[in-house]
Design an enzyme around this catalytic site. Structure first.
Site, PDB file in Angstrom:
ATOM      1  N   SER A  67       0.835  -1.046  -0.011  1.00  0.00           N
ATOM      2  CA  SER A  67      -0.141  -0.522  -0.218  1.00  0.00           C
ATOM      3  C   SER A  67       1.226   1.029   0.027  1.00  0.00           C
ATOM      4  CB  SER A  67      -1.161  -0.088   1.181  1.00  0.00           C
ATOM      5  OG  SER A  67      -1.787   1.119   1.225  1.00  0.00           O
ATOM      6  N   GLU A  72      -9.329  -5.102  -5.134  1.00  0.00           N
ATOM      7  CA  GLU A  72      -7.912  -3.770  -4.401  1.00  0.00           C
ATOM      8  C   GLU A  72      -9.065  -2.659  -3.073  1.00  0.00           C
ATOM      9  OE1 GLU A  72      -5.430  -3.765  -3.012  1.00  0.00           O
ATOM     10  OE2 GLU A  72      -4.054  -4.808  -4.811  1.00  0.00           O
ATOM     11  N   HIS A  74      -7.132  -5.266  -0.640  1.00  0.00           N
ATOM     12  CA  HIS A  74      -6.352  -4.476  -0.305  1.00  0.00           C
ATOM     13  C   HIS A  74      -5.934  -4.840   1.185  1.00  0.00           C
ATOM     14  CE1 HIS A  74      -3.313  -1.008  -0.670  1.00  0.00           C
ATOM     15  NE2 HIS A  74      -3.869  -0.807   0.377  1.00  0.00           N
TER      16      HIS A  74
END
Length: 510
Positions: free
Chosen positions: A194, A328, A421
């Site tokens: 991330s 995601e 995610h």
């Protein structure tokens, strides 16, 4: 405590601990504490200590909000501006040196998180792979990722890209000291997820970081979340207004550069991070598709957009693993909704492209702007498509291995998140034995998920050792070979090719 856990680094002797087959040294300063006059300044070399430093416990975590979009630190953890520390793990009983080094940069939207967020991160990599694992803290939120350079004066200068500079300083410390822990300073792999993935691709485009690491892994990186000064200066103005109102509603004048600089210098760290929450709540609707806490193209430390550096071969020409998860964007709902998921945000992004391109992209997300297609559109815009561009551009100059992580436990799928995610971290770091991991696997799929994590972890370890991964072809612009991590891993050439082509027309500037 065994004497062989005393390690001499440049600043003095640190005493670690042995636990669970791992030898660990924690809370080692890689830079001087950025406090007082060093707030908003580039990191400086760490100060030596006298005697033996107890390195058995994690240090304070960076200042962050406990009530913003994201919540990282526990209320039990001490937060401090004196947080520029790192941790080193190695296999117990290591003899000699030359072990590959893996340095992890945590995510959290550059707003939350720390090297202690999951205290046992890295242990599976160390035990399975015989590597040296390093995790770092770096300045977050307003203290690390807002650009206040416009408030600089001859008497008070504000440096840019503080969190990024911290990461470079940590890598410099590793280069100088990791051999004392048995690591090879010439075989360092930097990896992150991330915001940590964004850090990886940004470091590859940062001249000061070149030569400090030999390989890179970027997981779910919003690689295009880097902004020019005209954008970051406006955010700085808006932030100062939020900060002034928080400290003394209606009573603080911040109309001049001096006023703003004084306010930033004297504000409590807690007020700085809470004002940053106000800014990050504003940015997704004011500037759809942006994330306010990010590096800035300052023309100096970060001279250009990383995507431009990758295009022209100016990024570090080193082997790269890069990829994203299947869905995601599904995580970013409710309190976490910072992506382009709402109809007004989607319309704003669509207004930047031609009608024909809009039609093609809408066909890839039937039902847009309904919740599920909106989440997938937003996730692809922020994570997947910029990641594709990094992979194809970097593959012209260095080896690239591209992946997509598809597996998810049954409960996670039933809740509508699928392989969302951050989910791959539970597989890669073998977190499924914790309470949250067991809860995710309560309805089944836990063992298959863990086995996929074992295979993924082996690939990461092999890559850290040699830069190569068995059975995983390199990515290029012709075949676009992609490893799909699932119950049974497989390689597909150019999966979702129609979607990739549609995005190429939709955002040709990327």
């Amino acid at each position: 405590m065994s004497q062989n856990l005393d390690v001499r680094v440049a600043q003095g002797i640190a005493r670690g601990v042995r636990e669970r087959g791992i030898e660990a040294w924690r809370n080692l300063p890689y830079a001087e504490a950025p406090i007082g006059p060093l707030r908003f300044k580039a990191p400086r070399p760490p100060v030596p200590w006298a005697g033996v430093r107890d390195a058995s416990e994690f240090g304070p975590v960076p200042w962050q909000s406990l009530q913003g979009h994201f919540v990282g630190a526990s209320k039990k953890q001490t937060m401090s501006e004196d947080c520029l520390t790192l941790n080193v793990l190695r296999p117990a009983g290591s003899v000699g040196g030359g072990l590959p080094v893996m340095l992890f940069i945590h995510g959290g939207a550059y707003a939350v998180g720390s090297s202690a967020e999951y205290p046992r991160n890295g242990e599976a990599l160390v035990r399975d792979g015989g590597i040296v694992y390093v995790s770092i803290n770096y300045r977050l939120s307003a203290l690390g990722y807002l650009d206040f350079t416009r408030f600089s004066t001859p008497e008070r200068a504000f440096d840019s890209n503080l969190g990024l500079r911290d990461q470079v300083a940590a890598l410099e410390w590793v280069r100088a000291n990791i051999a004392a822990f048995g690591g090879d300073p010439n075989n360092v792999t930097v990896f992150g997820e991330s915001a940590g993935g964004n850090a990886v691709t940004t470091l590859m485009a940062t001249p000061a970081a070149h030569g400090l690491f030999a390989k890179a892994i970027a997981q779910s990186a919003p690689t295009n979340a880097i902004y020019p000064p005209e954008q970051t200066h406006r955010w700085a103005d808006e932030f100062v207004a939020f900060l002034a109102d928080r400290i003394e509603p209606g009573g603080v004048e911040t109309t001049s550069v001096d006023d703003a600089g004084d306010l930033l210098a004297r504000a409590d760290a807690s007020d700085l991070v809470e004002a940053a929450v106000s800014l990050t709540l504003l940015a997704p609707d004011r500037d759809p598709g942006t994330i306010a806490l990010c590096p800035v193209i300052d023309g100096d430390f970060l001279p250009e957009r990383p995507l431009k550096a990758f295009k022209h071969g100016r990024a570090a020409r080193i082997p790269l693993i890069i990829g994203t998860n299947d869905r995601e964007g599904s995580l970013f709902t409710g309190r976490l909704d910072i992506l382009a998921t709402t109809p007004p945000r989607i319309r704003a992004i669509f207004s930047r492209t031609k009608k024909k391109a809009r039609k093609a992209i809408k066909a890839e997300y039937p039902g847009l702007p309904d919740k599920r297609p909106a989440a997938d559109f937003a996730g692809d815009y922020a994570f997947w498509y910029p990641t594709v561009k990094v992979a194809e551009r970097h593959s012209r100059y260095a080896p690239v291995h591209f992946y997509r992580f598809d597996i998810a436990p049954r409960l996670v799928r039933q809740l509508g998140f699928d392989a969302t995610h951050g989910l791959e971290l539970f597989a890669l770091f073998d977190r499924m034995n914790g309470w949250f991991g067991r809860a995710m696997g309560a309805l089944g799929g836990r063992r298959a998920f863990m086995r996929t994590g074992d295979r993924m972890r082996r690939h990461w370890i092999d890559f850290a050792r040699s830069g190569q991964v068995a059975g995983w072809p390199e990515y290029d612009e012709e075949t676009r070979a992609t490893m799909i991590f699932d119950k049974t891993d497989r390689v597909e050439n150019d999966p979702r090719s129609a979607r990739r082509v549609a995005w190429q027309e939709f955002v040709p500037h990327v």
